[in-house]
Write an enzyme that holds these catalytic residues in place. Structure first.
Site, mmCIF file in Angstrom:
data_model
loop_
_atom_site.group_PDB
_atom_site.id
_atom_site.type_symbol
_atom_site.label_atom_id
_atom_site.label_comp_id
_atom_site.label_asym_id
_atom_site.label_seq_id
_atom_site.Cartn_x
_atom_site.Cartn_y
_atom_site.Cartn_z
ATOM 1 N N GLY A 1 -8.495 4.046 10.127
ATOM 2 C CA GLY A 1 -9.116 2.775 9.755
ATOM 3 C C GLY A 1 -8.908 2.354 8.319
ATOM 4 N N THR A 2 -8.103 3.111 7.575
ATOM 5 C CA THR A 2 -7.923 2.824 6.149
ATOM 6 C C THR A 2 -7.413 1.407 5.907
ATOM 7 O OG1 THR A 2 -7.295 5.137 5.892
ATOM 8 C CG2 THR A 2 -6.934 3.712 4.018
ATOM 9 N N GLY A 3 -6.358 1.014 6.627
ATOM 10 C CA GLY A 3 -5.752 -0.297 6.393
ATOM 11 C C GLY A 3 -6.671 -1.443 6.757
ATOM 12 N N CYS A 4 -7.344 -1.332 7.891
ATOM 13 C CA CYS A 4 -8.296 -2.371 8.306
ATOM 14 C C CYS A 4 -9.409 -2.506 7.274
ATOM 15 C CB CYS A 4 -8.920 -2.012 9.656
ATOM 16 S SG CYS A 4 -7.751 -1.735 10.986
ATOM 17 N N LYS B 1 0.844 -1.198 0.000
ATOM 18 C CA LYS B 1 0.000 0.000 0.000
ATOM 19 C C LYS B 1 0.881 1.250 0.000
ATOM 20 C CE LYS B 1 -1.946 -1.446 3.749
ATOM 21 N NZ LYS B 1 -2.814 -1.739 4.910
ATOM 22 N N THR C 1 -8.651 9.805 8.093
ATOM 23 C CA THR C 1 -8.299 8.561 7.396
ATOM 24 C C THR C 1 -8.135 7.371 8.349
ATOM 25 O OG1 THR C 1 -5.951 9.139 7.583
ATOM 26 C CG2 THR C 1 -7.105 9.853 5.581
#
Length: 271
Positions: free
Chosen positions: A214-217, A175, A212
């Site tokens: 919580g983007t990865g989860c 990412k 932003t």
């Protein structure tokens, strides 16, 4: 009676609702699947950061997993916060017995910079957890933690992906959201999905929005949901990227710090 695809998240709780188990379940619902959970840790967390974290015993994690898998069954699994070597090894052992897609989000640090993975657990992530993954989804900080490679521009992402794949996942999704626009890219938010042979560059516009959390989860859960619905890995990654881009664009202020992405953005757009 139509039964929705079943997706299991193995992760920590975010009391503020923006990341962790809460983000995972919201994402799974938004994408038409039935989300289930194995709680690994409880955090006291809000828009300003993580004020405390309490790990659950390995036996509690194992019992939750067996309870869900043995009765209800799963069609995909996503892992998130696994704070200790013992938990990483416990979850890796449980996953090794499954024959469904597994998305491993090797969570190391929160959006606010709070450590969520003990340094002593890194070896277990490399040697036990990543080999169980259909897809591993590290961000650039997590790539550096796991491999020592610091990605400064797009060209570095191939090298980073190869290093992650060396640990055993079938696919790596690197990412690139933390890349500074102008470092060899076109200003878009770019991710690289590869299995070492195929390459898929996933691009989306960057949004000027600081909310932003919580983007990865959210991305990893969206990927797991799409895999549970029968998508190939490239199809699932493209759909997950589209969903999280919309959620990022609609992120909203909550509390005094960094707000969450909006997991319900499609529903709100439709209404």
């Amino acid at each position: 009676m139509r039964i929705p695809p079943r997706v299991l998240t193995v992760a920590g709780s975010d009391s503020g609702g923006g990341a962790g188990i809460q983000a995972d379940l919201k994402t799974m619902l938004a994408l038409g699947t039935h989300g289930m959970s194995v709680l690994t840790a409880v955090t006291a967390q809000n828009s300003l950061g993580v004020q405390g974290a309490w790990e659950l015993p390995a036996e509690a994690v194992r019992a939750q997993f067996r309870s869900v898998v043995d009765d209800i069954g799963v069609q995909a699994v996503k892992t998130g916060m696994l704070s200790s070597a013992e938990l990483v090894e416990t979850v890796a052992e449980l996953l090794a017995g499954l024959r469904v897609p597994v998305v491993v989000d090797p969570v190391g640090v929160s959006k606010h910079g709070d450590a969520l993975l003990a340094a002593t657990a890194l070896d277990a992530v490399r040697t036990a957890l990543l080999p169980t993954a259909t897809v591993a989804t590290p961000n650039l900080d997590e790539v550096a933690q796991l491999t020592g490679i610091r990605v400064e521009e797009e060209a570095d992402m191939r090298r980073a992906a190869a290093a992650v794949l060396d640990f055993g996942p079938r696919w790596a999704l690197i990412k690139g959201g933390h890349l500074t626009a102008g470092h060899g890219d076109d200003g878009s938010a770019v991710d690289l999905l590869t299995d070492g042979t195929e390459e898929h560059w996933l691009r989306a516009p960057r949004h000027d929005n600081r909310h932003t959390h919580g983007t990865g989860c959210t991305l990893a859960s969206a990927l797991a949901a799409q895999l549970a619905k029968g998508d190939t890995v490239p199809q699932a990654a493209a759909a997950a990227k589209d969903y999280v881009t919309g959620a990022l664009a609609a992120g909203f202020r909550l509390g005094a710090g960094i707000g969450p992405v909006d997991h319900g953005w499609r529903w709100r757009d439709a209404h």
